[in-house]
Design a protein around this motif. Structure first.
Motif, PDB file in Angstrom:
ATOM      1  N   LEU A   1      -7.286  -5.414  -4.135  1.00  0.00           N
ATOM      2  CA  LEU A   1      -7.292  -6.064  -5.439  1.00  0.00           C
ATOM      3  C   LEU A   1      -7.178  -7.573  -5.251  1.00  0.00           C
ATOM      4  O   LEU A   1      -6.194  -8.070  -4.703  1.00  0.00           O
ATOM      5  CB  LEU A   1      -6.136  -5.547  -6.294  1.00  0.00           C
ATOM      6  N   ALA A   2      -8.203  -8.288  -5.711  1.00  0.00           N
ATOM      7  CA  ALA A   2      -8.230  -9.747  -5.528  1.00  0.00           C
ATOM      8  C   ALA A   2      -8.472 -10.468  -6.847  1.00  0.00           C
ATOM      9  O   ALA A   2      -8.916 -11.618  -6.856  1.00  0.00           O
ATOM     10  CB  ALA A   2      -9.308 -10.129  -4.511  1.00  0.00           C
ATOM     11  N   GLY A   3      -8.190  -9.792  -7.945  1.00  0.00           N
ATOM     12  CA  GLY A   3      -8.346 -10.436  -9.242  1.00  0.00           C
ATOM     13  C   GLY A   3      -7.256 -11.474  -9.475  1.00  0.00           C
ATOM     14  O   GLY A   3      -6.248 -11.516  -8.759  1.00  0.00           O
ATOM     15  N   VAL A   4      -7.449 -12.300 -10.451  1.00  0.00           N
ATOM     16  CA  VAL A   4      -6.492 -13.350 -10.796  1.00  0.00           C
ATOM     17  C   VAL A   4      -5.903 -13.053 -12.166  1.00  0.00           C
ATOM     18  O   VAL A   4      -6.629 -12.684 -13.093  1.00  0.00           O
ATOM     19  CB  VAL A   4      -7.169 -14.738 -10.811  1.00  0.00           C
TER      20      VAL A   4
ATOM     21  N   LEU B   1      -6.433   4.198  -0.282  1.00  0.00           N
ATOM     22  CA  LEU B   1      -5.287   3.298  -0.172  1.00  0.00           C
ATOM     23  C   LEU B   1      -5.608   2.064  -1.006  1.00  0.00           C
ATOM     24  O   LEU B   1      -6.729   1.559  -0.959  1.00  0.00           O
ATOM     25  CB  LEU B   1      -5.053   2.920   1.291  1.00  0.00           C
ATOM     26  N   VAL B   2      -4.627   1.590  -1.764  1.00  0.00           N
ATOM     27  CA  VAL B   2      -4.807   0.392  -2.581  1.00  0.00           C
ATOM     28  C   VAL B   2      -3.803  -0.666  -2.129  1.00  0.00           C
ATOM     29  O   VAL B   2      -2.610  -0.382  -1.985  1.00  0.00           O
ATOM     30  CB  VAL B   2      -4.602   0.691  -4.083  1.00  0.00           C
ATOM     31  N   THR B   3      -4.296  -1.861  -1.875  1.00  0.00           N
ATOM     32  CA  THR B   3      -3.425  -2.980  -1.531  1.00  0.00           C
ATOM     33  C   THR B   3      -3.964  -4.231  -2.217  1.00  0.00           C
ATOM     34  O   THR B   3      -4.856  -4.150  -3.054  1.00  0.00           O
ATOM     35  CB  THR B   3      -3.292  -3.151  -0.003  1.00  0.00           C
ATOM     36  N   THR B   4      -3.414  -5.394  -1.870  1.00  0.00           N
ATOM     37  CA  THR B   4      -3.783  -6.630  -2.554  1.00  0.00           C
ATOM     38  C   THR B   4      -4.230  -7.704  -1.571  1.00  0.00           C
ATOM     39  O   THR B   4      -3.835  -7.706  -0.401  1.00  0.00           O
ATOM     40  CB  THR B   4      -2.592  -7.167  -3.373  1.00  0.00           C
ATOM     41  N   ALA B   5      -5.042  -8.619  -2.063  1.00  0.00           N
ATOM     42  CA  ALA B   5      -5.559  -9.696  -1.214  1.00  0.00           C
ATOM     43  C   ALA B   5      -4.468 -10.650  -0.763  1.00  0.00           C
ATOM     44  O   ALA B   5      -4.637 -11.357   0.234  1.00  0.00           O
ATOM     45  CB  ALA B   5      -6.644 -10.470  -1.965  1.00  0.00           C
ATOM     46  N   ASP B   6      -3.345 -10.693  -1.484  1.00  0.00           N
ATOM     47  CA  ASP B   6      -2.263 -11.603  -1.096  1.00  0.00           C
ATOM     48  C   ASP B   6      -1.226 -10.950  -0.185  1.00  0.00           C
ATOM     49  O   ASP B   6      -0.165 -11.498   0.066  1.00  0.00           O
ATOM     50  CB  ASP B   6      -1.593 -12.213  -2.327  1.00  0.00           C
ATOM     51  N   HIS B   7      -1.568  -9.774   0.351  1.00  0.00           N
ATOM     52  CA  HIS B   7      -0.688  -9.101   1.312  1.00  0.00           C
ATOM     53  C   HIS B   7      -1.007  -9.648   2.707  1.00  0.00           C
ATOM     54  O   HIS B   7      -1.394  -8.929   3.623  1.00  0.00           O
ATOM     55  CB  HIS B   7      -0.920  -7.591   1.249  1.00  0.00           C
ATOM     56  N   ALA B   8      -0.815 -10.944   2.855  1.00  0.00           N
ATOM     57  CA  ALA B   8      -1.360 -11.694   3.989  1.00  0.00           C
ATOM     58  C   ALA B   8      -0.733 -11.357   5.332  1.00  0.00           C
ATOM     59  O   ALA B   8      -1.320 -11.644   6.379  1.00  0.00           O
ATOM     60  CB  ALA B   8      -1.219 -13.194   3.725  1.00  0.00           C
ATOM     61  N   LEU B   9       0.458 -10.764   5.340  1.00  0.00           N
ATOM     62  CA  LEU B   9       1.110 -10.416   6.600  1.00  0.00           C
ATOM     63  C   LEU B   9       0.787  -8.993   7.051  1.00  0.00           C
ATOM     64  O   LEU B   9       1.299  -8.545   8.084  1.00  0.00           O
ATOM     65  CB  LEU B   9       2.633 -10.572   6.460  1.00  0.00           C
ATOM     66  N   LEU B  10      -0.040  -8.299   6.308  1.00  0.00           N
ATOM     67  CA  LEU B  10      -0.345  -6.895   6.590  1.00  0.00           C
ATOM     68  C   LEU B  10      -0.730  -6.686   8.056  1.00  0.00           C
ATOM     69  O   LEU B  10      -1.528  -7.435   8.612  1.00  0.00           O
ATOM     70  CB  LEU B  10      -1.481  -6.419   5.687  1.00  0.00           C
ATOM     71  N   GLU B  11      -0.153  -5.649   8.659  1.00  0.00           N
ATOM     72  CA  GLU B  11      -0.416  -5.322  10.049  1.00  0.00           C
ATOM     73  C   GLU B  11      -1.021  -3.922  10.164  1.00  0.00           C
ATOM     74  O   GLU B  11      -0.698  -3.036   9.359  1.00  0.00           O
ATOM     75  CB  GLU B  11       0.888  -5.355  10.851  1.00  0.00           C
ATOM     76  N   PRO B  12      -1.896  -3.692  11.157  1.00  0.00           N
ATOM     77  CA  PRO B  12      -2.464  -2.351  11.346  1.00  0.00           C
ATOM     78  C   PRO B  12      -1.401  -1.267  11.485  1.00  0.00           C
ATOM     79  O   PRO B  12      -1.568  -0.154  10.969  1.00  0.00           O
ATOM     80  CB  PRO B  12      -3.277  -2.501  12.640  1.00  0.00           C
TER      81      PRO B  12
ATOM     82  N   GLY C   1       8.935  -3.167  -3.627  1.00  0.00           N
ATOM     83  CA  GLY C   1       7.625  -2.597  -3.363  1.00  0.00           C
ATOM     84  C   GLY C   1       6.953  -3.301  -2.203  1.00  0.00           C
ATOM     85  O   GLY C   1       7.295  -4.436  -1.847  1.00  0.00           O
ATOM     86  N   CYS C   2       5.969  -2.624  -1.584  1.00  0.00           N
ATOM     87  CA  CYS C   2       5.288  -3.160  -0.401  1.00  0.00           C
ATOM     88  C   CYS C   2       3.783  -3.310  -0.600  1.00  0.00           C
ATOM     89  O   CYS C   2       3.037  -3.429   0.392  1.00  0.00           O
ATOM     90  CB  CYS C   2       5.560  -2.259   0.808  1.00  0.00           C
ATOM     91  N   ASN C   3       3.316  -3.275  -1.835  1.00  0.00           N
ATOM     92  CA  ASN C   3       1.886  -3.465  -2.113  1.00  0.00           C
ATOM     93  C   ASN C   3       1.010  -2.479  -1.347  1.00  0.00           C
ATOM     94  O   ASN C   3      -0.093  -2.821  -0.928  1.00  0.00           O
ATOM     95  CB  ASN C   3       1.444  -4.902  -1.812  1.00  0.00           C
ATOM     96  N   LEU C   4       1.507  -1.283  -1.163  1.00  0.00           N
ATOM     97  CA  LEU C   4       0.742  -0.204  -0.550  1.00  0.00           C
ATOM     98  C   LEU C   4       0.848   1.021  -1.453  1.00  0.00           C
ATOM     99  O   LEU C   4       1.963   1.499  -1.718  1.00  0.00           O
ATOM    100  CB  LEU C   4       1.275   0.131   0.846  1.00  0.00           C
ATOM    101  N   PHE C   5      -0.289   1.493  -1.920  1.00  0.00           N
ATOM    102  CA  PHE C   5      -0.323   2.626  -2.834  1.00  0.00           C
ATOM    103  C   PHE C   5      -1.376   3.620  -2.354  1.00  0.00           C
ATOM    104  O   PHE C   5      -2.369   3.239  -1.727  1.00  0.00           O
ATOM    105  CB  PHE C   5      -0.649   2.157  -4.252  1.00  0.00           C
ATOM    106  N   PHE C   6      -1.165   4.885  -2.655  1.00  0.00           N
ATOM    107  CA  PHE C   6      -2.072   5.932  -2.196  1.00  0.00           C
ATOM    108  C   PHE C   6      -2.427   6.853  -3.352  1.00  0.00           C
ATOM    109  O   PHE C   6      -1.559   7.270  -4.118  1.00  0.00           O
ATOM    110  CB  PHE C   6      -1.415   6.743  -1.079  1.00  0.00           C
ATOM    111  N   LEU C   7      -3.707   7.155  -3.460  1.00  0.00           N
ATOM    112  CA  LEU C   7      -4.207   8.110  -4.445  1.00  0.00           C
ATOM    113  C   LEU C   7      -4.931   9.206  -3.680  1.00  0.00           C
ATOM    114  O   LEU C   7      -5.948   8.962  -3.037  1.00  0.00           O
ATOM    115  CB  LEU C   7      -5.149   7.441  -5.452  1.00  0.00           C
ATOM    116  N   ARG C   8      -4.409  10.413  -3.750  1.00  0.00           N
ATOM    117  CA  ARG C   8      -4.928  11.512  -2.938  1.00  0.00           C
ATOM    118  C   ARG C   8      -6.208  12.107  -3.495  1.00  0.00           C
ATOM    119  O   ARG C   8      -7.085  12.542  -2.741  1.00  0.00           O
ATOM    120  CB  ARG C   8      -3.866  12.615  -2.798  1.00  0.00           C
ATOM    121  N   ASP C   9      -6.323  12.166  -4.830  1.00  0.00           N
ATOM    122  CA  ASP C   9      -7.506  12.753  -5.441  1.00  0.00           C
ATOM    123  C   ASP C   9      -7.857  11.986  -6.713  1.00  0.00           C
ATOM    124  O   ASP C   9      -7.119  11.096  -7.149  1.00  0.00           O
ATOM    125  CB  ASP C   9      -7.286  14.246  -5.744  1.00  0.00           C
TER     126      ASP C   9
END
Length: 247
Positions: A7-10, A93-104, A150-158
């Motif tokens: 998600l990179a909206g403003v 998986l849903v995350t955000t563009a400002d999660h700049a420290l995200l690691e594999p 929260g950690c800006n990590l979300f999951f939708l299974r179906d």
């Protein structure tokens, strides 16, 4: 394999952080020598668990140089999630563009520890967050089993999980207003909070009751997973952290 939506909206009111950083779009703010959205994309790819990435952005032309699929964001964040995940398919998986420290490693941990639920969110304990970044300013939700961010990590299974997106966004909007959040959860949650029995599992159960979806959490052992770039002080902190890591 899992798809990923970034998600990179403003938000309404303009791209103030982009103006502060002197760039065209918040997602393009340089951190560690490259736009922060590129850091997010790179982490997702390097995790080895993501087979497709889609970026939802209000101005697609601003990200035209990215080697990734781009979709125009909807008027609301929740609708952007619905449209993005509909285009991608599930699991997502849903995350955000400002999660700049995200690691594999964080992506792998999150996906490897998902509960058997249709929707799930990553959270981190306050002591883990503050232990890694003692000078950060975070808002923590205080519950009987701890204080969490929260950690800006979300999951939708179906695809049915999309029914819970609007509710998720309501809770996100109320994260700094715990009394309003309790009112949204209902009288049983209010009673549990008043008697010191409101836990993360109880919150997940109330979300499940309200949405009709199975809901769960992944407790992340990575404190920096709770750090995003929302305001100038966040940007200054994240740039310093990246510099520390590179030193």
């Amino acid at each position: 394999m899992t798809s990923a939506l970034i998600l990179a909206g403003v938000r309404k009111g303009g791209d103030r952080l982009a103006e502060f950083a002197g760039v065209e779009h918040k997602a393009l703010i340089p951190i560690g020598g490259r736009p922060m959205i590129e850091r997010v994309i790179a982490a997702l790819r390097a995790s080895g668990r993501i087979d497709r990435i889609l970026v939802s952005v209000n101005r697609p032309k601003a990200l035209k140089d990215l080697d990734v699929e781009v979709i125009k964001a909807a008027d609301t964040l929740s609708q952007s999630v619905v449209e993005g995940v509909t285009a991608l398919g599930t699991p997502a998986l849903v995350t955000t563009a400002d999660h700049a420290l995200l690691e594999p490693e964080w992506v792998r941990y999150f996906l490897d520890n998902l509960p058997d639920a249709q929707i799930a969110a990553g959270i981190a304990r306050s002591e883990v967050v503050m232990g890694e970044t003692p000078d950060t300013k975070r808002t923590f939700l205080k519950l009987a089993d701890g204080s969490f961010s929260g950690c800006n990590l979300f999951f939708l299974r179906d695809m049915d999980a999309l029914r819970g997106v609007a509710l998720w966004r309501e809770f996100e909007a109320l994260r700094k207003r715990p009394l309003k959040m309790l009112q949204k959860l209902g009288p049983r949650a209010i009673l549990a909070a008043a008697t010191g029995r409101l836990t993360t599992d109880r919150v997940a159960a109330e979300v499940q009751r309200l949405s009709g979806l199975t809901a769960g959490k992944v407790e992340m052992p990575f404190g920096r997973a709770a750090i995003d770039v929302d305001k100038p002080e966040d940007l200054i902190l994240v740039r310093r952290l990246v510099g520390d890591e590179a030193a």
